[in-house]
Design a protein around this motif. Sequence first.
Motif, short mmCIF file in Angstrom:
data_model
loop_
_atom_site.label_atom_id
_atom_site.label_comp_id
_atom_site.label_asym_id
_atom_site.label_seq_id
_atom_site.Cartn_x
_atom_site.Cartn_y
_atom_site.Cartn_z
N ASN A 101 -4.97 3.57 8.05
CA ASN A 101 -4.00 2.48 8.19
C ASN A 101 -3.73 2.15 9.67
OD1 ASN A 101 -2.25 4.43 9.19
ND2 ASN A 101 -0.93 4.47 7.37
N LYS A 117 -5.26 7.35 4.38
CA LYS A 117 -4.51 7.07 3.16
C LYS A 117 -5.45 6.64 2.04
CE LYS A 117 -0.28 7.34 5.06
NZ LYS A 117 0.83 8.19 4.58
N VAL A 176 -5.44 3.72 -1.06
CA VAL A 176 -4.74 2.52 -1.54
C VAL A 176 -5.44 1.98 -2.78
CG1 VAL A 176 -3.82 1.90 0.73
CG2 VAL A 176 -6.06 1.03 0.02
N THR A 231 -1.90 -4.78 -3.34
CA THR A 231 -0.80 -5.37 -2.57
C THR A 231 -0.93 -6.88 -2.43
OG1 THR A 231 -2.01 -4.76 -0.57
CG2 THR A 231 -0.24 -3.28 -1.27
N ASN A 285 10.88 -0.99 3.72
CA ASN A 285 9.43 -1.09 3.91
C ASN A 285 8.76 0.28 3.81
OD1 ASN A 285 9.53 -3.87 4.27
ND2 ASN A 285 9.76 -3.71 6.50
N GLU A 286 9.46 1.32 4.31
CA GLU A 286 8.91 2.67 4.20
C GLU A 286 8.82 3.11 2.75
OE1 GLU A 286 11.22 5.33 6.56
OE2 GLU A 286 10.75 4.33 8.46
N THR A 328 5.93 1.28 1.19
CA THR A 328 4.66 1.80 1.69
C THR A 328 4.32 3.14 1.06
OG1 THR A 328 4.96 0.65 3.80
CG2 THR A 328 3.39 2.48 3.77
N GLN A 329 5.32 4.00 0.88
CA GLN A 329 5.08 5.30 0.26
C GLN A 329 4.59 5.16 -1.17
OE1 GLN A 329 8.79 7.35 0.71
NE2 GLN A 329 8.49 7.76 2.89
N THR A 348 2.67 2.65 -2.27
CA THR A 348 1.35 2.00 -2.33
C THR A 348 0.29 2.68 -1.48
OG1 THR A 348 2.05 0.46 -0.58
CG2 THR A 348 2.33 -0.25 -2.86
N GLU A 349 0.71 3.52 -0.51
CA GLU A 349 -0.25 4.26 0.30
C GLU A 349 -0.10 5.75 0.00
OE1 GLU A 349 -0.01 3.44 4.45
OE2 GLU A 349 -0.54 1.31 4.24
#
Length: 684
Positions: free
Chosen positions: A133, A139, A141, A152, A183-184, A187-188, A190-191
């Motif tokens: 990333n 990561k 995804v 996404t 956002n975190e 992100t957690q 989806t990643e």
Amino acid sequence: MYLKAKKPELLDKLLHNENPEKYLELIKNENENFKNWLNENNSDNAMRKINALEVTKGEFIASKKEIIDGEIKNVNYYIADIKSLETKEFVGKFATVEYTGYGNYIRCYNTASRDYFDIKITGDYHYLKLIENNNNEIKLVFTNEDGTKYFTDSYEYQHKLKIINSKYDQKIFEGKITEERVNEIITQLTEINPNALNNMNLANKPLGTIFNVKKLGKGMVSALSLYDGKEKVSELLSETGFFKQIDGQQQKSFVFSNALHNLHTSYGGKVYLAVEKEEQQYKASLIDGREVLKDPYFDQPHLHKNELLSPSINHIQQKDLPSSQLNGTKIYNHKDSPLAQYATSQEQPPYTIKKGELLDNKGSSSIDDDVYEAVIYKDDKVIYNFKTTGFYITEEITDQNNNIIDGSELFIHDHGKNIRHQLPKEITYLKLIKKDDVYKLAVCDKEGTEYTDIPDEYRLIDSIFAHRYEKKDHSNNHLNIGLINFDKYPEGSLFQLKYDPNDYQIPRNENNDIVRISDSYKYSTKVKIFYNGTDIGMLSNDHHNFQGDIFFSIDYNYSFKDFLASYSPQVDIIEEVIVFEQGYGDIGNTNHGYTDYKKIHLTTNDHQSVNKSPDNKITTDILYKNKPFSHNPSYQPLFNNKHNENNIYHRQHSDMGYADYQVENNQNIGSDNGTIDYENAIYP
């Protein structure tokens, strides 16, 4: 303990003197010495000496409004960090996102914030691509099969993103949750971090590698497996841990759960983690912070672990594992002691409970989460097969004029196979029929039209699931006192099923008003049975089975946190009563009295019967029999395994997934919004 170690002669005088109070001044004189000794011998110091790890409150995750003691309060959630007690250095942290196959979907669920994404297993995006990333982190995804389209970018993701963002409206949360924090969280979800993979080193895989994600289990919730071509290479973690703390209060609790075990445990005090190495493999255990010198199971010093839930070693950074191993002590599981086995605890046992048919293979490489039927044997012959089906119903919501604006929905849940059927709102009646010369209760509407869209084993309910009850404070207003006698009702009789407005699961405030986070939220309750407007009993939500090697006896009509868990459940039959005796194999801190009042009534239409009574009916009570401490030494190991009054086990709520969808769908009625649909969620 202090007197035994430092002043044994004073202890002896206190215990063996008719007037011990005359030694009170001598005890007071030891006050400062005792404080110093206590400081040297507290849990942290004891755990530091054996090189245990501590679990501590870390970064803030999110706030949620929750109902606490009848009031709506803000509850804050935090990362659970893992640190060295000696150096206070960070060595890892518990995951907050669990990954499971839920129905026909891949569910990425943050158990702390309760945010989630659902990705259809048969859709375009059930593949994981290895990437680096923008922060130069490795990561995984979700993408399509060739890795050219990302989840996404999908409409489903964008729609759910709007829902999550609206949930964290700054006006509601008063700025506690920043846009960066939201956002975190997203992100957690989806990643996926590499440490969420079991037994796999991604360093050996080139960037761009694509894995196929499959759900191998057949039940409603199962493990997610990763395939590289035709080879299974790993599984995704289904367990999480975090801290929660009510806003404005100092007390906090650590919660650890595993979705495949349908269980979570919470610790209200200090939490410690132990690392051991066996046959070149590391393993982790949650422990209570004290070393037991000896107990009825083992003569040598050892630690007691959480025997129902063990965390993955992946929560600890791999580079820190060698330095995190325990020193000078061992973790023993009391099931491994000869005392906890059937042969020792029951000399020449006439009756035993054993595993029967495999009901639910969770699709994981572990055998500890697989669910089996529980069977009573006598002389190697089957006496009784325990039932695994339960029933619950949602509330009926009315307006201020008592008009129904949202009807009840009946759920039939096979807790063994983990299959749940949600019936249409008009199907809240039972019709008495005879099939193969045995009474059955067919689910139907108020006109008596039978519902046939589910298998007969669920829609034709055995009369053994319908029992009479009486109100008792100790049993959440529900004590099974016998089966409903359907002989007195004519064939074709209709029985209405209703929710219980006084169910213990419905939270109320000091004015006895129902408290809800959302006006659209519906609680689920016991299923009450009415005939011509008269309450005649209720449907059972009671089940027994083995999960791994542990026998569970649970009645959700009674409680979600009071149940029996045992490695070697002991049974006897005394005067046509089947008695479960608390034994050496029982796991502490799960049975808080439930088994003292437990009853199961059998009828002759069970496949197996015990002893027929003169009227060709059997009423057999299954009880859990308490014995005095002096008679039953199992109380000592039960105490040792309980060890922390603040450690509580809790079975997951049957409608956990349903309730999440209910809230969301009520907010999006009539729109083709790409959210998970009930049929695929409920009928895997």
